[in-house]
Design a protein around this motif. Structure first.
Motif: not given
Length: 109
Positions: A1-7, A27-36, A38-48
């Motif tokens: 997760m990027p630094a400064g991400s919300s709880p 493990e690697d695939r799970a982390e990739e899917i989760a990161a992608r 969450v990052n998409k949701e952050r972008a949609r919410a204007g958090e990135s």
């Protein structure tokens, strides 16, 4: 997760990662899917700071709900099969149609 991400995003990331692991993802695939996701949701919410057009204009991850997972009535798309074939190093994939790609992938397992 990027630094400064919300709880909230940290919990979301862990939840998605755990869910993918339960479904058998590595493990690697799970982390990739989760990161992608969450990052998409952050972008949609204007958090990135930056966001791709597809992250903002496309349907949300929750709304999509597996519609593009490749497990529907007609199975994976040609592009999904092609990318799998590329990752597995299947020769001649660019000359194959969807059925041929599926057969080559099934034989390679």
């Amino acid at each position: 997760m990027p630094a400064g991400s919300s709880p909230k995003r940290e919990r979301q990331y862990e939840h998605i990662k755990d869910s993918e692991l339960e479904q058998g993802a590595s493990e690697d695939r799970a982390e990739e899917i989760a990161a992608r996701t969450v990052n998409k949701e952050r972008a949609r919410a204007g958090e990135s700071k930056t966001a791709s057009r597809s992250s903002i204009e496309d349907m949300s991850s929750g709304e999509r709900g597996g519609r593009r997972s490749g497990k529907g009535a007609r199975g994976p798309t040609y592009d999904q099969l092609y990318n799998d074939a590329k990752q597995r190093g299947i020769d001649g994939r660019s000359d194959m149609n969807k059925e041929q790609l599926q057969r080559a992938l099934d034989e390679k397992k």
